[in-house]
Design a protein around this motif. Sequence first.
Motif, PDB file in Angstrom:
ATOM      1  N   GLU D  51      35.518  34.266  44.567  1.00 29.49           N
ATOM      2  CA  GLU D  51      34.691  34.745  45.687  1.00 29.49           C
ATOM      3  C   GLU D  51      34.244  33.739  46.524  1.00 29.49           C
ATOM      4  O   GLU D  51      32.939  33.139  46.208  1.00 29.49           O
ATOM      5  N   THR D  71      33.377  37.099  52.934  1.00 27.41           N
ATOM      6  CA  THR D  71      34.056  36.364  51.885  1.00 27.41           C
ATOM      7  C   THR D  71      35.474  36.589  51.858  1.00 27.41           C
ATOM      8  O   THR D  71      36.158  37.281  51.285  1.00 27.41           O
ATOM      9  N   ARG D  74      39.117  35.808  48.085  1.00 26.28           N
ATOM     10  CA  ARG D  74      38.853  36.809  47.082  1.00 26.28           C
ATOM     11  C   ARG D  74      39.975  37.034  46.189  1.00 26.28           C
ATOM     12  O   ARG D  74      40.970  36.881  46.568  1.00 26.28           O
TER      13      ARG D  74
END
Lengths: 200, 200, 200, 200, 200, 200
Positions: D51, D71, D74
Amino acid sequence: MRFEIIEKEYMDLIIVKDFLKYTGKEIEPLWAFKNFNVQKDNIVAFRGKIEVDQEHMKDLKDVKREQHIKTPIRSDDSINFIVEHFDMIDLKTTYLRQRLLICIAKEIIERECNKKLKRDGDDLYYNNKKLSVSIACKGITSSKIHLGINVKSKGVEHVEIIGLEDLGVENIKEVMIKIALSYIDEINKIEKDIRKTLPI
Amino acid sequence: MRFEIIEKEYMDLIIVKDFLKYTGKEIEPLWAFKNFNVQKDNIVAFRGKIEVDQEHMKDLKDVKREQHIKTPIRSDDSINFIVEHFDMIDLKTTYLRQRLLICIAKEIIERECNKKLKRDGDDLYYNNKKLSVSIACKGITSSKIHLGINVKSKGVEHVEIIGLEDLGVENIKEVMIKIALSYIDEINKIEKDIRKTLPI
Amino acid sequence: MRFEIIEKEYMDLIIVKDFLKYTGKEIEPLWAFKNFNVQKDNIVAFRGKIEVDQEHMKDLKDVKREQHIKTPIRSDDSINFIVEHFDMIDLKTTYLRQRLLICIAKEIIERECNKKLKRDGDDLYYNNKKLSVSIACKGITSSKIHLGINVKSKGVEHVEIIGLEDLGVENIKEVMIKIALSYIDEINKIEKDIRKTLPI
Amino acid sequence: MRFEIIEKEYMDLIIVKDFLKYTGKEIEPLWAFKNFNVQKDNIVAFRGKIEVDQEHMKDLKDVKREQHIKTPIRSDDSINFIVEHFDMIDLKTTYLRQRLLICIAKEIIERECNKKLKRDGDDLYYNNKKLSVSIACKGITSSKIHLGINVKSKGVEHVEIIGLEDLGVENIKEVMIKIALSYIDEINKIEKDIRKTLPI
Amino acid sequence: MRFEIIEKEYMDLIIVKDFLKYTGKEIEPLWAFKNFNVQKDNIVAFRGKIEVDQEHMKDLKDVKREQHIKTPIRSDDSINFIVEHFDMIDLKTTYLRQRLLICIAKEIIERECNKKLKRDGDDLYYNNKKLSVSIACKGITSSKIHLGINVKSKGVEHVEIIGLEDLGVENIKEVMIKIALSYIDEINKIEKDIRKTLPI
Amino acid sequence: MRFEIIEKEYMDLIIVKDFLKYTGKEIEPLWAFKNFNVQKDNIVAFRGKIEVDQEHMKDLKDVKREQHIKTPIRSDDSINFIVEHFDMIDLKTTYLRQRLLICIAKEIIERECNKKLKRDGDDLYYNNKKLSVSIACKGITSSKIHLGINVKSKGVEHVEIIGLEDLGVENIKEVMIKIALSYIDEINKIEKDIRKTLPI
């Protein structure tokens, strides 16, 4: 060989007082140490003939183009500068320094003769006539530059050349010393600049 | 911001078409990638004001000398060059390249206005009046150069300046592009020179 | 010698159209400039025999192990790649680039013949038979890589070899060009990557 | 955090035994020394989520393209490799090493699952689905690489991904260790190669 | 030649068990690999005569000063250390390492004989008598150091020398090994130090 | 702050005449330029307290070990040396120079007090009591070294220390200047050595 050494911060200037022929062997590493005992980055300035045979040429492009000529790089009378640096010896830096030396020579000659030269990479011209020859080289522990500037326009047949005397430069020796000292000043100033600049 | 990209062998030229103020933030790494998306060594050329505050100055000598002035580096109108190299990023090489850029600018301006400028390190002068400002810097992954050349002689109080218009330069934009392209040509030529030279 | 030059951003590809024997002399600096006039980092691709005598071997380990064999590195028919870089010439970078070239060759050959090769450092194998020979070297101003991949499994006695034809590769020349172009693409992509990455 | 250190010639391998999230902070210099006390070039291998927020991304191209995503990098489950080198820290060498690490990962995964992956620069794909994320970075005294390989194909929305489990890789941890050890072997072998090669 | 290899983190120690003459040829690159098969940075320690002819001397200053002497560098009996590094091969680093080796030799000999030596650059003296000879050199892919310390004060005519036996050192071989191991320890410790230091 | 500058070939010595506390901030790049206006590689020598807080410590190993101590590096009275080099700024060279500085300090102190010190890496001891603290660091454009040598054995609680006065050194200031000048001499001599050595 009679010579004089002028010591400046990061470089020494060696002025050779006798005529000296540039044959291409002078570009070899540590030539200045062998002949003038200097243990510093240095520029040797001298006046004399240029006669570089094929075997002492470092510019492979010239070697190819002029392979039918026994002594392709010639001048009957010239001022010569041989620079040796040990601090940064990669070829890119050396060519950058060569360009700077040539820009400096141009600035000084123009001021002296009140004429406008043309620079194309590492060559100086006046009215499309070639004023100079130059090479930058790298060895294992040092890098070297040769710059030769014609004093007279004789001694070459395969290209049209011009000399400082044709341009009306009178005090050849003085100009030679000025160029060498200006190069040293520039190098010293850069060393100072490095030590005043914040990182980004 | 409107701009045009001209791609050349080892470098890209970005010509910014709008007026753009140089504030000192443009010297930061990857500024050209952020704004113009170039992933090559590059030179960005643009016209505009110069206003560099103390906090964005990289020349600690200037910072010291001009600490009482809030915005020591100023010009009401100037042409600006921001160079970024990723190939050799040490400060010595960067200052050598800066000198070369300034020599090239001098050569082009002199030809354009038929006047003789004076170069002292990284400064250009005409009649003892300052024509330019410049800095060379090093970051962690790239090195940068800024060169600003005054177009007008206004906007500065603590030093006497001169601008390209005072020198009679007419086509400012054309001169700006010529300087940038000549720098790129020089860099490309050096890359070629490196690849034709025998070792010593 | 007939050849074709394909110019790509940071490197040129030279495809030699005639058969050419690799003797070990081709690893010398500026060989590509002398023969193909390229003044850029480059990869020369050609097909032909390999016959390297002791005196032209650069791998001292091989020299020791195979000192009783007059021509230890041989192949009756092979595709050859000779890479020359001038940008970073240290031996570590050069061996990293050699590994990358070999990984790329492996990827392309595997795709072509739908078989799984084994790479061990700078060697490629199929069923424990040697498919390739390679060396990386450093000179004073450039670094070089040679990679030879057997087309036929003849010409060697002291090790068991295999060739591209044994693997079912049909279009040898096409595979040769693909490998060279992919290496250039990778090098160019890395140059781009360097110019998009923030420091830590 | 529980971990095991395996010492090899020029590099240490640190295998983290607990799940560990990669957040982008782990790319900072000396992270391995701070956490595992290693004073050697090293590779840390661990399994966990990925992340990475905008602020910890080093790839400015991704930052630009995915600026609307909080984000962007990931993965719900991945194996991660964090490499730190202090011997040669320039970005070009670091990207070459990154490519090598990815080639090695590809070779090992392919052998494990008997499927053919596609590598495009620093990305691994299977059937046009993305298997990996990677970055190479430079600091003032070290360079770092992150490579994350998805174990599961969950956790990402803006690109289609695939995981090792989808490819049929069973022993995830074993594969993780194999990749790390093979990278170390390659680096060690290159160190040996440098010390057996004659100059040109 | 009988010898023993002691492997240490970043360097190998080779102890030669037979007497071996130092002739100057041992300073050539990869001498240790050729003779002892080491593929690591290394120090070779041995006892024997020193007889270096003009042609194998690397110190041009000595060559000049002693050009009338056929074999200027001599010792009837000495302990010798030949160091080869491939990690950083520039001459400045090599001379720094040479100084460190000499400081270490001095520390160990002083402890052994309970006398105070004098170091002047790369020379060791006792009562103005010369105890040692040394040189540092650079090749294309490695750098080398030679340090010779007299065991006896015979074999030289043009300078006054002294030997370890004159100083009362008893276990010559043990001292030789101690010096070599301490140098390796120092180099290894520096490698560790590099990997624990925050940037500024 | 009162100070005196002694200019030597490649380095300047700045002797601070007032007591000055070493807090760790002095290790930052260009500190000497900011305070003493030197634009050369330099060594600043001064006497005073040492009080370095956690936040100014560069040795992460010390930071870890002494994280419970607010000001881990202390001395009530010490002589301090701060070296800054811009010529070669990698950490390995910097640690080699640090070792050399410490060897030189040891040589001079031993001669002064006629006692035998013990050096372990970058630490000096007498009878297992610590005489010195030191760190070497790298920034973006320069590298720095700090060496502090206790004058008195007060001011530290968590390690047993000793000071120059305990050893019977009388003229503290003179010893301080001798150490700094000897370091400069050594650096200058190495610069000369580089310029007299033939390649291999």
